[in-house]
Enzyme design. Structure first.
Site, short mmCIF file in Angstrom:
data_model
loop_
_atom_site.label_atom_id
_atom_site.label_comp_id
_atom_site.label_asym_id
_atom_site.label_seq_id
_atom_site.Cartn_x
_atom_site.Cartn_y
_atom_site.Cartn_z
N SER A 199 0.78 -1.08 -0.02
CA SER A 199 -0.04 0.06 -0.03
C SER A 199 0.82 1.21 -0.14
O SER A 199 1.84 1.32 1.07
CB SER A 199 -0.92 0.14 1.07
N ASP A 347 -7.19 2.23 -7.91
CA ASP A 347 -7.84 3.24 -8.06
C ASP A 347 -8.64 3.03 -9.36
O ASP A 347 -9.82 3.65 -9.78
CB ASP A 347 -7.27 4.66 -8.03
N ARG A 419 -15.40 7.73 -7.03
CA ARG A 419 -14.95 7.02 -8.04
C ARG A 419 -16.08 6.13 -8.65
O ARG A 419 -16.22 5.88 -10.01
CB ARG A 419 -13.61 6.08 -7.46
#
Length: 712
Positions: A199, A347, A419
């Protein structure tokens, strides 16, 4: 007001407090904005996505530590980054901007952060929060970090654990896992830490903490994540060593303690935001788009490689360093398999799932566990919302399968996740019908200019405010291409509701189904919705009496009920729970969770959306006429003698002769009548029918006649 001017205004008035930013004021779960996207063709023009959000956060934080002025061009002006900037001001940094310029100048603190006088509110920004933990760890003073309800439900222990290993004194809710988090200054030591799940946020937090440690700090990852923090640390004179072992051997980064020197940088266009326009250009017929100034470093350009593998017509133009323009034209796509390592931050997965929905074949996305701890459970919400628009999406463990076809359009929700909202908007551009996205204002956290960019390339859409927002990060009339006259569709649909309320055993479910059948109307069993929530609470071992846990459980939850009787389909976030909701344990749990305000609030939202989608219908429950649809054309309140109701319930449950759940029923009645939120009450304008001595057919006939008399 110009968006950048708004950004500067917030920073020039820090005493107004961070909570004045729009997204922080909103009550979680509210529909704050509705965007309706029309099918489009021939999208053309140029789009310049906002400055990269990840780099913007990191640039501001390092500038705050610098011992002189730093200049940052092209910074993102989304709410998330404003939160970070205001936190820097609260800790002693000075931030200004030349008149008429989109450049910010940060006069840093030289590493001596001031103890803030109130909590640092990071709103909805998980990136800002996790990086901030590393920034303040080891700095003298007491720092309290908080955020909105969504952020407060996301795990922070992945960062807190290594910081604690370094000697940081950290505490928070749920044993130090959840915000608010409190950090008190302490001496840190360098560590050698292997990140369990790679991460960039965790890595960056540790690197920032390592600047103030007593020795070098090394972070090891199974696969390399975005290197923005390392790149910026080198830019400002910090000693950093990176090693990439290749062949799947992972990577490591070592930072040595040191001071941050003044620096200047330009934030390139955000590739995660650019991906939306790239996919739009690929799936909308007759399109030709130029997406400018996009950062395409090796850990951020994976989405381009995936799309090219699917047959995308994408040309890289004007490349300068890691930045380039992307020329995109409509393409015929084929399915592919995507491993998480290809998209390290994940993402771009929501918009890649949209591309897959238009591709030929079945695409598989593997290893998406990290998506479950984003602004929403992004894995579940991608599946549920694209499914709502007609896509064929299946979640299997931490993998996702998307079967290509077409998007039909319809109603979907953002779940407070920017998103998800933007991915649904792009899907709608290539759909067959209008796509309505509830909760659109979530987009303000990262891309407030999105709708103006939609307009610039020829898209057709309308925006409606569903609750008041200030003329700042939220969307205002100047930020949309068109605004319709006040919408009456929702109110018309809700006026076309036939509401049937009453206590347990009054016959409302059976009668509502028969009424709907005779009138040819849609039917909604709201009891099944509460049973579904009870089922989910049992599955996840959520204690029914834990108010916070239940709020977290239903936040952004989608429950759908189709049909009735044995063939009824009930899903929770696209997962079938039709059989489980009828168990005795679930029935008991449903009665209890239904008394919680957060659960009822979410179910009311979903029930109203159902009515809007179906143009009205027959809806039964305990607060339908009084709370959910006060504007319903006809409200019926069914009742019956308690002994009669108990006998009916026993018969429904297949109990033996003489059995009567009277005690449990009376207890349920009392709980329904006395709960503080949406109690069982008879509306003043409802028609009361005592069914004690009436048959189903008789009651049904009475209600149908009442409806026909009130229908034009």
């Amino acid at each position: 007001m110009n968006r950048f001017e708004y950004f500067k205004q917030k920073l020039s008035n820090p005493d107004t407090g961070q909570s004045s930013i729009t997204t922080g004021d909103k009550v979680e779960g509210e529909d704050t904005g509705l965007l309706k996207v029309n099918p489009s063709s021939g999208l053309r023009g140029t789009v310049t996505p906002p400055g990269d959000k990840s780099i913007s956060h990191r640039s501001l934080m390092l500038a705050c530590l610098a011992d002189g002025p730093c200049e940052i061009d092209g910074i993102s002006t989304g709410d998330d980054v404003i939160r970070t900037a205001m936190a820097m001001v609260a800790m002693g940094a000075l931030i200004s901007s030349p008149t008429g310029s989109e450049r910010v100048v940060v006069h840093g603190t030289g590493g001596e952060l001031s103890e803030p006088t109130k909590p640092l509110d990071l709103g909805n920004s998980g990136t800002g929060f996790r990086l901030m933990l590393g920034l303040v760890a080891g700095r003298e003073g007491l720092f309290v970090l908080t955020g909105d309800r969504s952020l407060s439900s996301r795990p922070m222990d992945r960062v807190i654990r290594p910081l604690s290993d370094m000697g940081a004194v950290v505490d928070g809710r749920a044993g130090g896992k959840l915000a608010p988090v409190v950090i008190r200054g302490s001496r840190l030591k360098g560590i050698d830490y292997t990140v369990p799940v790679p991460s960039a946020q965790v890595k960056s937090a540790i690197l920032l903490a390592g600047l103030n440690a007593s020795g070098p700090t090394t972070i090891r990852e199974a696969h390399k994540t975005r290197p923005h923090t390392e790149e910026l640390l080198k830019l400002c004179g910090v000693s950093v060593e990176s090693a990439d072992f290749g062949n799947g051997g992972g990577s490591s980064v070592t930072v040595f303690p040191g001071k941050v020197s003044p620096f200047s940088t330009r934030v390139p266009g955000d590739p995660s935001q650019a991906a939306f326009w790239v996919v739009a250009g690929l799936i909308v017929p007759g399109s030709d788009l130029l997406v400018e100034s996009v950062y395409l470093g090796p850990e951020r350009s994976g989405f381009v490689s995936v799309l090219k593998r699917m047959g995308a017509d994408i040309t890289v133009e004007g490349k300068s360093g890691e930045t380039a323009d992307l020329r995109v034209r409509t393409s015929s796509l084929t399915a592919t398999t995507v491993d998480a390592e290809e998209i390290p931050s994940l993402d771009e997965v929501p918009i890649l799932a949209v591309a897959a929905a238009f591709a030929k074949g079945i695409s598989t996305f593997k290893g998406l566990a990290e998506l479950r701890v984003k602004e929403s459970d992004r894995l579940a919400t991608v599946a549920s919302e694209l499914t709502a628009l007609g896509a064929n999406v299946e979640v299997i463990g931490d993998d996702m399968r998307v079967t290509g076809g077409r998007i039909t359009g319809g109603h979907c929700r953002s779940h407070g996740d920017h998103r998800i909202a933007m991915a649904c908007a792009i899907a709608g551009l290539a759909g067959n019908d209008v796509t309505s996205i509830h909760g659109w204002d979530a987009v303000a956290t990262s891309y407030p200019e999105f709708v103006s960019h939609l307009a610039a390339i020829g898209a057709s859409f309308q925006y409606e405010e569903l609750s008041s927002v200030d003329d700042g990060p939220g969307i205002s009339p100047s930020k949309v291409a068109s605004r319709p006259s006040p919408n009456t569709a929702a109110s018309d649909a809700r006026h076309s509701v036939l509401a049937i309320d009453g206590p347990s055993g009054s016959g409302k479910s059976t009668i509502a189904r028969e009424v709907a059948k005779m009138l040819g109307m849609a039917y909604l069993d709201t009891g099944a919705m509460y049973r579904a929530v009870g089922c989910l609470a049992l599955r996840r071992e959520v204690k029914i009496e834990d108010q916070d846990a239940l709020e977290g459980l239903v936040r952004g939850l989608t429950v759908k009920v189709e049909g009735s009787g044995p063939g009824q389909l009930v899903t929770v976030d696209s997962e079938d729970v039709s059989d489980e909701i009828r168990t005795e344990e679930t029935t008991s749990a449903a009665s209890k969770v239904a008394a919680h305000p957060a659960v009822r609030k979410r179910m009311v939202e979903l029930q109203r959306i159902w009515a809007d989608d179906h143009g009205g219908g027959v809806v039964e429950g305990r607060d339908i006429g009084s709370v959910v649809f006060p504007e319903a054309r006809l409200k019926v309140y069914l009742t019956a003698d308690a002994q009669v109701r108990a006998a009916r319930r026993a018969e429904e449950e297949g109990a033996g002769p003489g059995a009567s759940p009277l005690g449990a029923m009376l207890e349920r009645d009392e709980r329904d009548r006395t709960r503080t939120d949406s109690p069982l009450t008879e509306s003043e304008d409802s028609v009361k029918i005592d069914t004690s001595s009436m048959g189903i057919a008789e009651v049904t006939k009475v209600i149908v006649e009442l409806w026909n008399k009130r229908t034009p």
